[in-house]
Every structure is written in structure tokens, then in C-alpha cells.
Motif scaffolding. Structure first.
Motif, short mmCIF file in Angstrom:
data_model
loop_
_atom_site.label_atom_id
_atom_site.label_comp_id
_atom_site.label_asym_id
_atom_site.label_seq_id
_atom_site.Cartn_x
_atom_site.Cartn_y
_atom_site.Cartn_z
N LEU A 185 -11.07 -0.99 7.21
CA LEU A 185 -10.75 -2.08 6.56
C LEU A 185 -10.61 -1.58 4.98
N PHE A 186 -11.53 -0.78 4.53
CA PHE A 186 -11.29 -0.29 3.23
C PHE A 186 -9.97 0.51 2.98
N VAL A 187 -9.70 1.19 3.80
CA VAL A 187 -8.42 1.95 3.81
C VAL A 187 -7.19 1.01 3.62
N VAL A 188 -7.20 0.07 4.79
CA VAL A 188 -6.28 -0.95 4.75
C VAL A 188 -6.00 -1.65 3.49
N GLY A 189 -7.13 -2.20 3.15
CA GLY A 189 -7.36 -2.99 1.84
C GLY A 189 -6.60 -2.14 0.56
N VAL A 190 -6.83 -0.77 0.60
CA VAL A 190 -6.69 0.11 -0.56
C VAL A 190 -5.06 0.28 -0.33
N TYR A 191 -4.55 0.59 0.80
CA TYR A 191 -3.14 0.81 0.70
C TYR A 191 -2.31 -0.49 0.58
N THR A 192 -2.85 -1.77 0.86
CA THR A 192 -2.08 -2.63 0.69
C THR A 192 -2.21 -3.48 -0.77
N ALA A 193 -3.61 -3.23 -1.21
CA ALA A 193 -3.54 -4.18 -2.62
C ALA A 193 -4.06 -3.36 -3.76
N ALA A 194 -4.56 -1.97 -3.47
CA ALA A 194 -4.90 -1.25 -4.93
C ALA A 194 -3.90 -0.97 -5.61
N PRO A 195 -4.11 -0.80 -6.93
CA PRO A 195 -2.90 -0.76 -8.09
C PRO A 195 -2.89 0.80 -8.08
N THR A 196 -1.41 1.15 -7.53
CA THR A 196 -1.08 2.57 -7.46
C THR A 196 0.37 2.74 -8.12
N PRO A 197 0.43 4.21 -8.28
CA PRO A 197 1.84 4.51 -9.22
C PRO A 197 2.87 3.75 -8.43
N ALA A 198 4.08 3.39 -9.30
CA ALA A 198 5.05 2.52 -8.65
C ALA A 198 5.86 3.77 -7.70
N ASP A 199 5.89 4.89 -8.09
CA ASP A 199 6.63 5.69 -7.11
C ASP A 199 5.59 6.25 -5.95
N ALA A 200 4.45 5.70 -5.92
CA ALA A 200 3.77 6.16 -4.72
C ALA A 200 4.44 6.15 -3.23
N GLY A 201 4.46 7.13 -2.63
CA GLY A 201 5.09 7.10 -1.19
C GLY A 201 4.29 7.92 -0.40
N THR A 202 4.68 8.42 0.93
CA THR A 202 4.02 9.13 1.84
C THR A 202 3.32 10.48 1.37
N GLY A 203 3.91 11.12 0.43
CA GLY A 203 3.57 12.30 -0.32
C GLY A 203 2.21 11.93 -1.12
N TYR A 204 2.36 10.83 -1.77
CA TYR A 204 1.00 10.41 -2.48
C TYR A 204 -0.35 10.11 -1.78
N TRP A 205 -0.01 9.62 -0.61
CA TRP A 205 -1.18 9.05 0.27
C TRP A 205 -1.65 10.44 1.05
N PHE A 206 -0.89 11.50 1.54
CA PHE A 206 -1.49 12.61 2.13
C PHE A 206 -1.57 13.68 1.11
N GLU A 207 -1.39 13.42 -0.29
CA GLU A 207 -1.70 14.94 -1.09
C GLU A 207 -3.23 15.40 -0.85
N TYR A 208 -4.07 14.66 -0.66
CA TYR A 208 -5.33 15.26 -0.87
C TYR A 208 -5.99 15.03 0.68
N MET B 122 -7.06 9.79 -3.03
CA MET B 122 -8.36 10.54 -2.79
C MET B 122 -9.38 9.92 -1.84
N VAL B 123 -9.81 8.64 -2.44
CA VAL B 123 -11.01 7.95 -1.57
C VAL B 123 -10.46 7.53 -0.26
N VAL B 124 -9.20 7.42 0.09
CA VAL B 124 -9.03 6.80 1.45
C VAL B 124 -9.21 8.04 2.49
N TRP B 125 -9.34 9.42 1.89
CA TRP B 125 -9.80 10.48 2.91
C TRP B 125 -11.19 10.59 2.87
N THR B 126 -11.89 10.59 1.53
CA THR B 126 -13.19 10.91 1.30
C THR B 126 -14.25 9.84 2.08
N VAL B 127 -13.99 8.53 1.91
CA VAL B 127 -14.64 7.23 2.28
C VAL B 127 -14.87 7.55 3.99
#
Length: 364
Positions: free
Chosen positions: A28-51, A314-319
Motif C-alpha cells: 500500500l505504501f508503494v502504491v500510495g507513493v507511486y500515485t500521490a507522492a510529489p515527484t519530478p515532473a519528468d519522472a518515468g520508468t527510469g526514475y522508479w527503477f534507478e535504485y 529509493m524508499v519504494v525499494w528500501t521499505v
């Protein structure tokens, strides 16, 4: 035949399926982060899989720290300071270190604490007294963190961990191995299957706990191993947990590292000490996190944590990683013998202390 109360059945059902609830939380945390967290405007697949590789490092780290009952930040912070820049080619700011460590640690500690409760290795009465005694020191340490120079803190914590390492190697950890409780009492067998041993309806397997009139505690874990000890030694534990509580408030770790020593030195069986320490570390870590986030306004010139700048990729992977490590830890803990745990924890403290001294002297 006794009939379990609704609350007992509810508790037993929750413990039986706690891993389901535990793993739903990071999902639920990851879903919430992906859908609602403030991220860079150009955040794409590469942003989420960087770490993504942080998942491997944090599963390993969470398993280690939860196996020995210490704070996750004791490993995560040095890792993010020393190893992360080498692998990622960038250095994290102290504010980012705190945020990643606290968010990840909160999930991992909660996961492992529930797993140890399920296993029957937590003395809740002892844990409650330790948490209540640590609260004012944790708050004080967290408020001090806004004004104390980082090099001074790192040096003090390094000295504390070296002292803890020395005390651990000197401590006698041979008392009350599983199955030894009651060896001197013919009425209590050591095989975990004797009907005279405690067996609570609201716990899984043969787990249970019983306190005699003389204060002797007999505890049986989920596998039927039994442990005998007393809750004496409150003054020594209070001293260690108060000092550790200050460090816990300062940087998110310290109460687990120093507190586990006092329980072992007061003859609490090592696996019960590790399990009980998880509750103390988890609750004090949450308290320290709240003060770090909201307490900046109480100290003139202090800072507060800005969640908008959190590295969500980062935290979507560390949590999820820390939650997984927390669930693995009780099985690793019960599989290792006491001598192995003692050597590992003592060596771990020494390594962390050396890293902290390097940080304090500007050697990194």
C-alpha cells in the motif's frame, strides 16, 4: 477443555496471518507513493527503477540488524554514507540520510517485532517498562540533534559502541539455552512438550509464558523451546536504555545496541533479549521519527524534515526490503547458536564504531 475468548481467538488469528498484514503495508505504501507522492515532473520508468539494487542491500542489512535486535540505522546510515556514493556516483545530504533511514527502519522494525511476537520470543511486560523509561531520553536526544555538532555526536556514539562491544564479549551468554529452563526442577522438563510448561490458547503452537510467585519466568516459544529467567536487574537496564535512548533520539540508533547488552548481562536468554529489544527499538524509533519531523519548531534555528524532497524512488525499494528482512530475522536468530550471535554482534559494533570515528575526524 478450555474455551478461548473472542479476543484470544482474534489475537491468535492475527499472529497466525501477521505476514499477510505485514506485506500488505509496504504494498500500500508503494502504491500510495507511486500515485500521490510529489515527484519530478519528468519522472518515468527510469526514475522508479534507478535504485532497484538498494533492495538487495537493505534485505541483507535488515536481516542482520533484526537478527541481533539492533536499530536498522546502525547499518543503513553507514551504508548510505560510505558505500552508496561508490555505487551510485552521488552523495546524499544528511537530511536525506535521515529520511531514508527513518522511513525504511519504521517498516522493517514493525515487521520484525510482529514476527518475534509470533514466535513467542518477546517479554511484553519487560518491553513496556523499558519503553516507558526510555521516552524522556529519546525526546531529549531528538531535540539535541538540532543543535549538537555532528562530529561530536559521531565520536561519542563510536565510543559507546566500542564499550558495548567489549561488554558483549565479556558477558556470559551461556545461560539458559533453549530447552534448559527447569533443568534443576524435576517437575518441569526441558523438551518443550511437558504438560507442566505454559501453553497459551491465544498463541501459536505450544507457545506460552508463566511467572512464578518468586518472579521466575518460564517462556515457551512456538517451536516448543523453553527458557527460564527473572525480570530483575532493572537499574542496570535503565542506565543502558537511558543512555541509548539519548543516542536513539540523536540519530535513530543507540538504544538497541546498548540495551541488548544490559538484558544479556542481567541473564535474560539471548533470543528472548533480542525479541524483546525489537519492541523497544521499534517504538523508540517511531517516537524519535516524530520528534525529528515535527520538533524542529521547538528549537530556535532548527530544521524540520521536508517530505516533498524525499527520494521516493529509493524508499519504494528500501521499505519492502526491510519488511522482508524483518520477517526472515526470527528464523535466522533461532538457527544460530549463542556463540555465533555474540561474536557477530560484537564484531558488528566494532566495525560501526570505526566508521563513526572516521566520520567524526573527517576521514571520509
Amino acid at each position: 477443555m478450555t474455551t478461548s475468548s473472542p479476543s484470544s481467538r482474534l489475537q491468535k488469528g492475527f499472529l497466525k496471518y501477521q505476514h499477510v498484514f505485514v506485506f500488505l503495508a509496504p504494498l500500500l505504501f508503494v502504491v500510495g507513493v507511486y500515485t500521490a507522492a510529489p515527484t519530478p515532473a519528468d519522472a518515468g520508468t527510469g526514475y522508479w527503477f534507478e535504485y532497484w539494487w538498494l533492495c538487495i542491500a537493505f534485505v541483507t542489512g535488515a536481516t542482520i540488524v533484526n537478527t541481533v535486535g539492533i536499530s536498522g540505522s546502525a547499518l543503513f546510515v553507514p551504508f548510505l554514507i560510505f558505500i552508496f556514493p561508490v555505487l551510485a556516483g552521488e552523495t546524499l545530504t544528511p537530511e536525506t540520510l535521515v529520511k531514508v533511514g527513518l522511513i525504511s527502519e519504521s517498516f522493517g522494525l514493525s515487521s520484525s517485532a510482529l514476527a518475534f511476537i509470533q514466535y513467542g520470543l518477546v517479554d511484553r511486560r519487560l518491553a513496556l517498562s523499558l519503553v516507558l523509561g526510555s521516552v524522556p531520553f529519546v525526546v531529549a536526544g531528538a531535540l539535541l540533534s538540532f543543535v549538537i555538532p555532528e562530529p561530536v555526536f559521531h565520536a561519542l556514539l563510536g565510543i559507546a559502541l566500542l564499550a558495548a562491544s567489549y561488554l558483549l564479549f565479556k558477558a556470559d551468554l551461556g545461560h539458559e539455552e533453549p530447552g534448559e529452563a527447569g533443568n534443576n526442577d524435576p517437575e518441569v522438563s526441558a523438551d518443550g512438550g511437558d504438560a507442566t510448561l505454559p501453553d497459551d490458547d491465544n498463541k501459536l503452537g505450544p507457545a506460552g509464558v508463566e511467572t512464578a510467585d518468586n518472579g521466575t519466568v518460564t517462556r515457551v516459544d512456538r517451536d516448543g523451546n523453553d527458557y527460564g529467567y527473572t525480570r530483575g536487574g532493572y537499574l542496570e537496564r535503565f542506565a543502558n536504555y537511558s543512555i541509548g535512548g539519548v543516542f536513539q533520539g540523536l540519530a535513530g540508533f543507540g538504544v538497541g545496541e546498548l540495551g541488548i547488552i544490559s538484558m544479556l548481562r542481567t541473564d535474560v536468554p539471548v533470543r528472548v533479549a533480542i525479541g524483546t529489544n525489537h519492541i523497544v527499538v521499534a517504538l523508540t524509533a517511531v517516537l524519535a521519527s516524530l520528534v525529528h519531523v515535527f520538533g524542529g519548531g521547538l528549537v530556535p534555528g532548527a530544521h524540520s524534515i521536508d517530505l516533498a524532497s524525499t527520494p521516493w524512488n529509493m524508499v519504494v525499494w528500501t521499505v519492502p526490503a526491510t519488511v522482508t528482512g524483518g520477517q526472515i530475522a526470527p528464523y535466522v536468530s533461532t538457527a544460530l547458536d549463542t556463540g555465533t550471535i555474540k561474536k557477530f554482534v560484537g564484531g558488528l559494533f566494532a566495525v560501526i564504531a570505526a566508521a563513526l570515528f572516521l566520520m567524526a575526524t573527517g576521514g571520509v
